[in-house]
Write an enzyme that holds these catalytic residues in place. Structure first.
Site, PDB file in Angstrom:
ATOM      1  NE  ARG A  99      -3.155   0.686  -0.707  1.00 53.78           N
ATOM      2  CZ  ARG A  99      -3.478   0.758  -1.983  1.00 53.78           C
ATOM      3  NH1 ARG A  99      -3.112   1.825  -2.697  1.00 53.78           N
ATOM      4  NH2 ARG A  99      -4.138  -0.220  -2.563  1.00 53.78           N
ATOM      5  CE  LYS A 134      -0.933  28.014  -4.942  1.00 43.81           C
ATOM      6  NZ  LYS A 134      -1.796  28.629  -5.966  1.00 43.81           N
ATOM      7  CE  LYS A 166       3.443  34.534  -4.286  1.00 49.50           C
ATOM      8  NZ  LYS A 166       2.738  33.234  -4.286  1.00 49.50           N
ATOM      9  CD  GLU A 199       2.611  37.941  -6.503  1.00 51.95           C
ATOM     10  OE1 GLU A 199       2.556  36.702  -6.514  1.00 51.95           O
ATOM     11  OE2 GLU A 199       2.003  38.650  -5.683  1.00 51.95           O
ATOM     12  CG  ASP A 221      -0.419  37.718  -8.875  1.00 54.50           C
ATOM     13  OD1 ASP A 221      -0.650  36.510  -9.056  1.00 54.50           O
ATOM     14  OD2 ASP A 221      -1.017  38.415  -8.035  1.00 54.50           O
TER      15      ASP A 221
END
Length: 282
Positions: A99, A134, A166, A199, A221
């Site tokens: 598994r 992410k 950012k 950014e 962005d």
């Protein structure tokens, strides 16, 4: 700081801890300790294979005596019914490893398959697809490896190997110029040789970044493809360019044709369906 191999070993330790606990009592109660057998990895869905090398690590972590015969390597296109490899050894060990091995391979192959789909949309262009942070907690190294297997390119691994300024950093720092200057000073004072990416949210932001200087890459962005084309022309090769935000498989090529060097896509790792496969005795 731990190495990639150490992080992967930690992941396997945790995976077996949560899955096996104090023992696979089904296997221990039904399978004799001296039973030997073979199982094969059967592909049940078309895609890109990734995780074969990890499968060997998983199997050998459970039992170093397990032998593998590999027929299809990582990065290959696979079709339903293909046999990727055969593993032979103690049956108890094969069942205990099954598994965890499948969870990893299915996830990695799903990421590689998704990445190939996106990169193929950019055929003929110089633009490369990038992954993001992410990722599934604990599996970042494996998912980013799968992105490379699928033909994509890794962005930064984490917060430690690149400076990415950012919108929140800019707002908290009091502006683009202050944020860049502080990042440059930080690297100089701490002996850090890190690339700096910023950014931007408008063409005016780009002008301010270029006027300040010292930036390796500029991220557009949530720009439209039309605005992206203007932005690329404005940068004019003075820094690498990257598009991010609101980009899907359907509009990906429009951004690539606008001329950016990179397009970052969170969906490569956060919206992936695992590639179906099974590990069966024969």
């Amino acid at each position: 700081m731990k190495t990639k191999e150490e992080l992967i070993d930690d992941l396997l330790e945790l995976s077996f801890l949560e899955d096996v606990g104090d023992g696979d009592h089904t296997t221990l109660s039904t399978i004799p300790a001296d039973a030997m057998g073979r199982s094969r990895l059967i592909i049940k869905e078309d895609g890109i294979l990734s995780g074969v090398e990890m499968a060997e690590k998983v199997l050998h972590k459970v039992d170093p005596s397990i032998k593998m015969e590999v027929f299809i390597k990582d990065g290959a296109e696979v079709k339903k019914g293909d046999i990727a490899f055969v593993a032979e050894g103690p049956v108890r060990s094969l069942l205990i490893a099954e598994r965890t091995m499948l969870n990893i391979m299915q996830r990695m192959s799903g990421v590689a398959t998704m990445t190939r789909r996106y990169q193929d949309e950019l055929k003929g262009l110089h633009t490369r697809v990038l992954d993001t942070r992410k990722t599934t907690p604990g599996m970042r190294m494996l998912e980013k490896e799968a992105v490379k297997t699928g033909g994509g390119t890794n962005h930064r691994i984490g917060l430690f190997d690149m400076i990415l300024i950012k919108d929140n950093h800019i707002d908290f720092a009091g502006g683009i110029e202050k944020a860049i200057s502080r990042a440059q000073d930080y690297c100089k004072k701490n002996g850090k040789d890190l690339k700096i990416e910023v950014e931007v949210r408008s063409l005016d932001d780009i002008k301010r970044v270029l006027a300040h200087g010292g930036v390796d890459r500029i991220m557009f962005d949530n720009f439209t493809p039309e605005l992206t084309k203007e932005a690329v022309a404005l940068v004019d090769g003075r820094a690498e360019t990257e598009s991010s935000g609101g980009i899907t498989l359907e509009n990906l090529r429009q951004y690539g044709e606008a001329g950016v060097d990179f397009i970052s896509v969170g969906a490569l790792t956060h919206s992936v369906k695992g590639l179906d496969m099974s590990f069966k005795a024969f």
